[in-house]
Design a protein around this motif. Structure first.
Motif, PDB file in Angstrom:
ATOM      1  N   VAL A 207       0.840  -1.203   0.000  1.00 45.02           N
ATOM      2  CA  VAL A 207       0.000   0.000   0.000  1.00 45.02           C
ATOM      3  C   VAL A 207       0.873   1.250   0.000  1.00 45.02           C
ATOM      4  N   SER A 208       1.886   1.255   0.849  1.00 42.17           N
ATOM      5  CA  SER A 208       2.782   2.405   0.939  1.00 42.17           C
ATOM      6  C   SER A 208       3.470   2.672  -0.392  1.00 42.17           C
ATOM      7  N   ARG A 209       3.885   1.605  -1.060  1.00 43.55           N
ATOM      8  CA  ARG A 209       4.560   1.770  -2.351  1.00 43.55           C
ATOM      9  C   ARG A 209       3.594   2.298  -3.410  1.00 43.55           C
ATOM     10  N   GLU A 210       2.380   1.755  -3.458  1.00 44.69           N
ATOM     11  CA  GLU A 210       1.418   2.144  -4.492  1.00 44.69           C
ATOM     12  C   GLU A 210       0.924   3.572  -4.292  1.00 44.69           C
ATOM     13  N   LEU A 211       0.734   3.987  -3.044  1.00 44.40           N
ATOM     14  CA  LEU A 211       0.217   5.332  -2.764  1.00 44.40           C
ATOM     15  C   LEU A 211       1.318   6.345  -2.501  1.00 44.40           C
ATOM     16  N   ASP A 212       2.574   5.923  -2.705  1.00 47.57           N
ATOM     17  CA  ASP A 212       3.716   6.794  -2.463  1.00 47.57           C
ATOM     18  C   ASP A 212       3.652   7.385  -1.056  1.00 47.57           C
ATOM     19  N   GLY A 213       3.459   6.499  -0.091  1.00 48.06           N
ATOM     20  CA  GLY A 213       3.232   6.952   1.281  1.00 48.06           C
ATOM     21  C   GLY A 213       4.244   6.447   2.282  1.00 48.06           C
ATOM     22  N   ALA A 214       5.503   6.286   1.860  1.00 44.49           N
ATOM     23  CA  ALA A 214       6.521   5.782   2.784  1.00 44.49           C
ATOM     24  C   ALA A 214       6.660   6.686   4.015  1.00 44.49           C
ATOM     25  N   GLY A 215       6.474   7.992   3.813  1.00 45.17           N
ATOM     26  CA  GLY A 215       6.603   8.918   4.931  1.00 45.17           C
ATOM     27  C   GLY A 215       5.517   8.770   5.972  1.00 45.17           C
ATOM     28  N   LEU A 216       4.402   8.149   5.598  1.00 44.37           N
ATOM     29  CA  LEU A 216       3.283   7.946   6.535  1.00 44.37           C
ATOM     30  C   LEU A 216       3.128   6.484   6.928  1.00 44.37           C
ATOM     31  N   TYR A 217       4.125   5.664   6.598  1.00 46.22           N
ATOM     32  CA  TYR A 217       4.036   4.224   6.891  1.00 46.22           C
ATOM     33  C   TYR A 217       3.834   3.972   8.383  1.00 46.22           C
ATOM     34  N   ALA A 218       4.696   4.553   9.208  1.00 43.85           N
ATOM     35  CA  ALA A 218       4.576   4.331  10.655  1.00 43.85           C
ATOM     36  C   ALA A 218       3.280   4.907  11.196  1.00 43.85           C
ATOM     37  N   LEU A 219       2.843   6.059  10.662  1.00 45.66           N
ATOM     38  CA  LEU A 219       1.610   6.685  11.147  1.00 45.66           C
ATOM     39  C   LEU A 219       0.390   5.811  10.856  1.00 45.66           C
ATOM     40  N   ALA A 220       0.440   5.045   9.774  1.00 45.25           N
ATOM     41  CA  ALA A 220      -0.678   4.156   9.453  1.00 45.25           C
ATOM     42  C   ALA A 220      -0.889   3.108  10.539  1.00 45.25           C
ATOM     43  N   PHE A 221       0.149   2.817  11.317  1.00 43.17           N
ATOM     44  CA  PHE A 221       0.029   1.887  12.442  1.00 43.17           C
ATOM     45  C   PHE A 221      -0.100   2.626  13.769  1.00 43.17           C
ATOM     46  N   ALA A 222       0.689   3.676  13.948  1.00 44.46           N
ATOM     47  CA  ALA A 222       0.655   4.412  15.219  1.00 44.46           C
ATOM     48  C   ALA A 222      -0.632   5.212  15.368  1.00 44.46           C
ATOM     49  N   GLY A 223      -1.160   5.721  14.259  1.00 37.01           N
ATOM     50  CA  GLY A 223      -2.369   6.542  14.313  1.00 37.01           C
ATOM     51  C   GLY A 223      -3.553   5.855  14.956  1.00 37.01           C
ATOM     52  N   PRO A 224      -3.939   4.649  14.483  1.00 37.05           N
ATOM     53  CA  PRO A 224      -5.076   3.971  15.118  1.00 37.05           C
ATOM     54  C   PRO A 224      -4.826   3.604  16.576  1.00 37.05           C
ATOM     55  N   LEU A 225      -3.579   3.341  16.930  1.00 36.63           N
ATOM     56  CA  LEU A 225      -3.280   3.077  18.339  1.00 36.63           C
ATOM     57  C   LEU A 225      -3.489   4.334  19.171  1.00 36.63           C
ATOM     58  N   ALA A 226      -3.116   5.482  18.598  1.00 38.61           N
ATOM     59  CA  ALA A 226      -3.276   6.745  19.326  1.00 38.61           C
ATOM     60  C   ALA A 226      -4.743   7.102  19.513  1.00 38.61           C
ATOM     61  N   THR A 227      -5.525   7.074  18.431  1.00 41.21           N
ATOM     62  CA  THR A 227      -6.950   7.397  18.580  1.00 41.21           C
ATOM     63  C   THR A 227      -7.675   6.347  19.412  1.00 41.21           C
ATOM     64  N   GLY A 228      -7.126   5.134  19.420  1.00 45.98           N
ATOM     65  CA  GLY A 228      -7.710   4.099  20.267  1.00 45.98           C
ATOM     66  C   GLY A 228      -7.708   4.475  21.734  1.00 45.98           C
ATOM     67  N   VAL A 229      -6.730   5.285  22.153  1.00 51.27           N
ATOM     68  CA  VAL A 229      -6.676   5.741  23.545  1.00 51.27           C
ATOM     69  C   VAL A 229      -7.929   6.533  23.890  1.00 51.27           C
ATOM     70  N   ILE A 230      -8.372   7.393  22.970  1.00 49.31           N
ATOM     71  CA  ILE A 230      -9.592   8.169  23.210  1.00 49.31           C
ATOM     72  C   ILE A 230     -10.789   7.233  23.346  1.00 49.31           C
ATOM     73  N   GLY A 231     -10.878   6.255  22.439  1.00 47.77           N
ATOM     74  CA  GLY A 231     -11.970   5.294  22.508  1.00 47.77           C
ATOM     75  C   GLY A 231     -11.963   4.491  23.791  1.00 47.77           C
ATOM     76  N   MET A 232     -10.778   4.158  24.269  1.00 45.26           N
ATOM     77  CA  MET A 232     -10.673   3.373  25.499  1.00 45.26           C
ATOM     78  C   MET A 232     -11.185   4.140  26.710  1.00 45.26           C
ATOM     79  N   VAL A 233     -10.776   5.405  26.822  1.00 42.34           N
ATOM     80  CA  VAL A 233     -11.215   6.217  27.956  1.00 42.34           C
ATOM     81  C   VAL A 233     -12.731   6.415  27.914  1.00 42.34           C
ATOM     82  N   ALA A 234     -13.243   6.749  26.733  1.00 42.06           N
ATOM     83  CA  ALA A 234     -14.683   6.987  26.609  1.00 42.06           C
ATOM     84  C   ALA A 234     -15.473   5.717  26.898  1.00 42.06           C
TER      85      ALA A 234
END
Length: 484
Positions: free
Chosen positions: A43-70
């Protein structure tokens, strides 16, 4: 409770429906996790998104914190049913956005929504376990959750790679959405059983339900959770700011640490004995394991020219080892102490990440990295169920939502921060070999920290003996005081 209920297992009445529904949702999350980790290099190669590769995994973990508290707050107020339903809807919506994405930023946005729902779902399920199952069955339930990873682990990575190669990676996301319908079909009668069990228990004991309308909405904690999530996102994006990126990263890391303090038991960041160290250990284990795991298929595709389908087999083996070790610890019960299981598990994770590091440094055959990663899965399989059991055993009934939320927050935030920093390290180094080596060196260091924390999950009695959050420790005075 009848004598039959007192001896019933998790696959017998009155627990069968709750077990089936909860495991169906775990299956859904497992399939998505294994599949997406496998295809993300493509996906990263096809969408030219190497710079956002880590964010694609870290992002849902981060927003998951909000969901957990709520979800934890909502469950303490009204029970786990409503937050569970809402979380599944958000999870599916995020998959739809990601599955129809035509650019990497849109895909990351879908992942953020998906993470919000996934985090809430985790906490809601933990509260279901605490409310419905007796303490003697908790280890079996968490072992069943690990077992629910077996089929996704066996077919998920390879199937995702095949679908991505023969059709499109979009269908990997969209196909998982189709699992929502059967999952909900199973969970609806299960949750009716949950409400029935809660109502019958309250009537039998002449006590009110655990959830109460006078539990206030924790808007302050939700604000801290949002701040922690934004800090993780800022940490991920700091590498795109020339010149001052590392300054922004340092500030974001400090803010994240300050924001998480109100979301976990007092003393967690200081590794105080008992529940605080249990929560911190969960975060350290997540940071070491998941910070390295997302780069395993990346390493195999970039350095060893594996196809996505075969690169995913490394994740399959690790996940199967996780499920197998979890089943073993569940059968051993008290014969394998909680503290010992955590120490062994943390040592296995450290050894496995170290194998990845030396394989990368010396260009050893990929078979060594794949075989070594099996031990990381086994280590997590030993640790994770026992850390979950200890969290519930060391929680008062009125704190079950908070502590379950805290455990999941540590889990997600640990992984998110690790992925954010490894993403910066990976991008900062000039060669592919150095980038992978830097990632595995950092996660090895985190694993060493976990090994140091592991012995502190026990609580010392005045007599000098220790308790490690076993089921019977819930009634011990020492266990009730560990949040202080």
């Amino acid at each position: 409770m009848t004598s039959h209920d007192a001896t019933a297992g998790i696959l017998q009445r009155p627990y069968l429906l709750a077990t089936a529904g909860a495991c169906a949702l775990v299956f859904l999350a497992a399939f998505e996790s294994m599949a997406v980790t496998t295809i993300m290099p493509l996906v990263s190669r096809e969408l030219d998104g190497a710079g956002l590769y880590a964010l694609a995994f870290a992002g849902p973990l981060a927003t998951g914190v909000i969901g957990m508290v709520a979800a934890g707050n909502w469950a303490d107020r009204r029970g786990p049913s409503a937050p569970l339903y809402a979380s599944v809807v958000l999870f599916a919506a995020g998959l739809l956005i990601a599955g129809t994405a035509v650019s990497m930023p849109i895909l990351v946005a879908g992942r953020l929504v998906q993470g919000l729902g996934g985090g809430a779902m985790t906490v809601a399920l933990y509260v279901v376990i605490a409310r419905v199952y007796p303490a003697r069955l908790h280890a079996q339930v968490f072992a069943a959750f690990s077992a629910a990873w077996v089929i996704p682990s066996m077919i998920g990575p390879f199937a995702a790679g095949v679908v991505a190669q023969l059709s499109s990676w979009h269908w990997v996301f969209l196909g998982v959405v189709g699992l929502v319908v059967p999952a909900l079909a199973m969970i609806l009668p299960a949750m009716r059983g949950v409400r029935s069990a809660e109502g019958s228990d309250a009537a039998a004991t002449h006590t009110p339900k655990p959830e109460a309308a006078d539990v206030p909405w924790a808007f302050g904690r939700m604000g801290w959770a949002a701040l922690a999530a934004l800090s993780v996102l800022g940490l991920n994006l700091s590498g795109h700011v020339p010149g001052v990126g590392w300054v922004i990263a340092a500030v974001a890391l400090v803010i994240a640490m300050l924001a998480v303090r109100p979301l976990v038991p007092r003393g967690t960041l200081g590794a105080h004995r008992g529940l605080p160290s249990v929560i911190l250990m969960r975060g350290a284990a997540s940071a070491a394991f998941f910070g390295a795991e997302v780069y395993v298929p990346y390493l195999l595709t970039e350095r060893y020219s594996f196809t996505p389908a075969f690169a995913g087999l490394a994740l399959t083996g690790s996940a199967l080892a996780w499920a197998g070790a979890s089943a073993v610890q569940g059968r051993m019960g008290s014969r394998l102490g909680n503290s010992r299981a955590v120490r062994i598990g943390s040592a296995l994770v450290l050894g496995s990440v170290a194998i990845l590091l030396v394989t990368t440094l010396f260009s050893w055959p990929p078979a060594l990295a794949i075989a070594g990663w099996l031990f990381a899965g086994a280590g997590m399989g030993l640790m994770y169920p026992r850390l979950s059991v200890m969290t519930l055993a060391l929680s008062k009934p009125e704190d079950q939502g908070f502590n379950s939320s805290a455990m999941s927050i540590a889990d997600s935030l640990g992984g998110a921060l690790s992925l954010a920093v490894t993403g910066l390290v990976f991008s900062a180094l000039t060669t592919t070999a150095a980038s992978f080596a830097g990632v595995f060196a950092l996660t090895s260091t985190i694993a060493v920290v976990g090994l140091i924390i592991a012995p502190r999950v026990t609580v010392r009695r005045p007599s000098g003996t220790e308790i490690a959050g076993d089921a019977e420790a819930h009634s011990a005075p020492e266990a009730d005081d560990v949040r202080a």
